[in-house]
Scaffold this motif. Structure first.
Motif, PDB file in Angstrom:
ATOM      1  N   GLU A 107       0.807  -1.218   0.000  1.00 52.11           N
ATOM      2  CA  GLU A 107       0.000   0.000   0.000  1.00 52.11           C
ATOM      3  C   GLU A 107       0.841   1.270   0.000  1.00 52.11           C
ATOM      4  N   ALA A 108       2.105   1.172   0.462  1.00 54.84           N
ATOM      5  CA  ALA A 108       2.937   2.372   0.544  1.00 54.84           C
ATOM      6  C   ALA A 108       3.233   2.948  -0.835  1.00 54.84           C
ATOM      7  N   SER A 109       3.411   2.095  -1.813  1.00 55.10           N
ATOM      8  CA  SER A 109       3.758   2.572  -3.156  1.00 55.10           C
ATOM      9  C   SER A 109       2.558   3.158  -3.899  1.00 55.10           C
ATOM     10  N   VAL A 110       1.355   2.841  -3.450  1.00 60.72           N
ATOM     11  CA  VAL A 110       0.147   3.349  -4.117  1.00 60.72           C
ATOM     12  C   VAL A 110      -0.719   4.103  -3.114  1.00 60.72           C
ATOM     13  N   ALA A 111      -0.087   4.769  -2.165  1.00 54.14           N
ATOM     14  CA  ALA A 111      -0.853   5.462  -1.123  1.00 54.14           C
ATOM     15  C   ALA A 111      -1.665   6.615  -1.679  1.00 54.14           C
ATOM     16  N   ASN A 112      -1.228   7.208  -2.786  1.00 57.62           N
ATOM     17  CA  ASN A 112      -1.947   8.351  -3.363  1.00 57.62           C
ATOM     18  C   ASN A 112      -3.032   7.939  -4.345  1.00 57.62           C
ATOM     19  N   ASN A 113      -3.167   6.670  -4.624  1.00 62.03           N
ATOM     20  CA  ASN A 113      -4.224   6.214  -5.522  1.00 62.03           C
ATOM     21  C   ASN A 113      -5.568   6.344  -4.825  1.00 62.03           C
ATOM     22  N   SER A 114      -6.581   6.717  -5.594  1.00 62.85           N
ATOM     23  CA  SER A 114      -7.904   6.951  -5.001  1.00 62.85           C
ATOM     24  C   SER A 114      -8.500   5.679  -4.414  1.00 62.85           C
ATOM     25  N   LEU A 115      -8.169   4.508  -4.980  1.00 65.04           N
ATOM     26  CA  LEU A 115      -8.700   3.259  -4.441  1.00 65.04           C
ATOM     27  C   LEU A 115      -8.166   2.965  -3.052  1.00 65.04           C
ATOM     28  N   VAL A 116      -6.934   3.416  -2.771  1.00 63.47           N
ATOM     29  CA  VAL A 116      -6.324   3.186  -1.460  1.00 63.47           C
ATOM     30  C   VAL A 116      -6.588   4.353  -0.531  1.00 63.47           C
ATOM     31  N   ARG A 117      -6.499   5.561  -1.051  1.00 62.26           N
ATOM     32  CA  ARG A 117      -6.680   6.745  -0.201  1.00 62.26           C
ATOM     33  C   ARG A 117      -8.134   6.929   0.218  1.00 62.26           C
ATOM     34  N   ASN A 118      -9.054   6.650  -0.673  1.00 60.52           N
ATOM     35  CA  ASN A 118     -10.483   6.822  -0.373  1.00 60.52           C
ATOM     36  C   ASN A 118     -11.222   5.515  -0.665  1.00 60.52           C
ATOM     37  N   PRO A 119     -11.084   4.515   0.197  1.00 58.00           N
ATOM     38  CA  PRO A 119     -11.786   3.251  -0.056  1.00 58.00           C
ATOM     39  C   PRO A 119     -13.292   3.428   0.063  1.00 58.00           C
TER      40      PRO A 119
END
Length: 394
Positions: A211-223
């Motif tokens: 998750e650290a590498s894709v922390a700014n992706n909307s799927l991870v940041r705003n589940p």
């Protein structure tokens, strides 16, 4: 004239001796030149050749008159009804439309390049995460309670077909009986969204290594939160289903400028301030004294404490913590005096229930005074604002 010459004795002048002055031809004002500009030229400045008229009806010289005629090689625009291919289609359908072409001076039509269809750029597709058999078994199958592989495939097929437009997906969602051996339950839009977003999030995190590498992706940041979405739609439905009387009441409260937080704080405090809430037997470990917020408080020092004296000190601390100084304190005391002498001096028998009820009453009166004061300041500011605007206009 001859008589005068005779008187003066000058004699007569023969006609041959008379000098005839040559008449100068006046320059004609060119067309297109104002009279004032022509008068400034005078007799000493000849007119430029570019301003000399060519003829009586030709007017001023033009730039095109001085240029040599050129043979143009520009093609003439025309239109042709030609066939085209749309790259957005997969069935290789050939349609026809009018295309602007050019006809050369020799009569031949220029060849049209097989360029991209103009409206094909609007054929945009959403980015979707798709899984294979291995990813489904290792990542998705463990958290597929109530979902089968065939139904999940059917959901992703609709998501791709309708570009993640979930209102349309929920309307068209009708999985075939082959998706499951048992009858499938009806799916709501929130359940479909939750299933799709959960799978996409797992695929994204697994492919990127964490998750650290894709922390700014909307799927991870705003589940996606199914419960929050249901509550949001329920609140919106309640807002849309208001009656005319309810809407008028809310508008009246908003027009009065009442602070919603202050009203909620006042009502919530009043809801939990009942005499039955202050029991004389609260249970083991519950203090019998109260603080300025009318919450159970431990006694300051071990030993016996006079509950009535402690209640008077707590009431004084509540009054001292008010905003507005001595004037506000006097107003609160006058309101309590209207309620009766017990509301001012305190209960006669200082049990835990009577002391708690008395302190709760004082807290509610103070909260009511604060609300009135804030409301008065709000109305005062709104009343002074038009007067300041009128003064500025004057």
């Amino acid at each position: 004239m001859s008589d005068i010459r005779d008187i003066l004795g000058a004699g007569r002048v023969e006609k041959s001796e008379v000098v005839v002055k040559e008449k100068k031809e006046k320059a004609k004002r060119p067309e297109g030149m104002s009279r004032e500009a022509f008068a400034l030229l005078g007799d000493q400045h000849p007119i430029m050749a570019s301003h000399i008229p060519i003829g009586s009806n030709s007017g001023m010289l033009k730039k095109t008159d001085l240029m040599k005629p050129k043979h143009t090689s520009k093609a003439t625009p025309t239109y042709q009804y030609l066939a085209f291919r749309n790259s957005a289609r997969t069935d290789d359908l050939r349609l026809k439309h009018w295309i602007k072409t050019y006809r050369e001076p020799n009569g031949n039509l220029q060849d049209q390049e097989d360029s991209e269809y103009h409206f094909a750029k609007f054929n945009t597709k959403v980015h979707m995460y798709k899984y294979d058999d291995e990813e489904y078994k290792s990542l998705i199958q463990a958290d597929s309670a109530g979902w089968t592989r065939n139904e999940t495939d059917y959901l992703f097929h609709l998501c791709e077909l309708f570009d993640l437009r979930f209102p349309i997906i929920a309307d068209r969602y009708s999985p075939p009986q082959s998706c499951s051996a048992h009858p499938l339950p009806p799916r709501t839009m929130e359940e479909l969204k939750e299933r799709y977003h959960a799978i996409s999030r797992k695929l994204l995190v697994a492919r990127e290594g964490g998750e650290a590498s894709v922390a700014n992706n909307s799927l991870v940041r705003n589940p996606f939160n199914k419960g929050q979405e249901v509550e949001r739609k329920r609140a919106l439905e309640a807002l849309l289903c208001r009656t005319v009387e309810q809407a008028a009441e809310e508008n009246a409260v908003s027009a009065a400028g009442v602070d919603g937080a202050a009203v909620c704080a006042l009502f919530s405090a009043a809801d939990r301030r009942f005499p039955q809430d202050f029991s004389n037997d609260p249970g083991p470990g519950v203090p019998s004294l109260f603080d300025i917020d009318v919450n159970p408080a431990k006694q300051p020092r071990p030993g016996v404490v006079a509950r009535g004296l402690h209640a008077q000190h707590t009431a004084a601390a509540m009054t001292a913590a008010m905003a507005g100084g001595a004037k506000a304190q006097k107003t609160v005391e006058s309101i309590l005096a209207e309620l009766g002498p017990v509301a001012v001096s305190g209960p006669g028998v200082n049990t835990r229930a009577t002391v708690g009820t008395w302190l709760a009453l004082r807290a509610e009166v103070i909260a009511l005074h604060e609300l009135r004061r804030n409301l008065g300041q709000r109305f005062g500011d709104e009343a002074r604002a038009p007067k300041k605007a009128d003064k500025k206009k004057k």
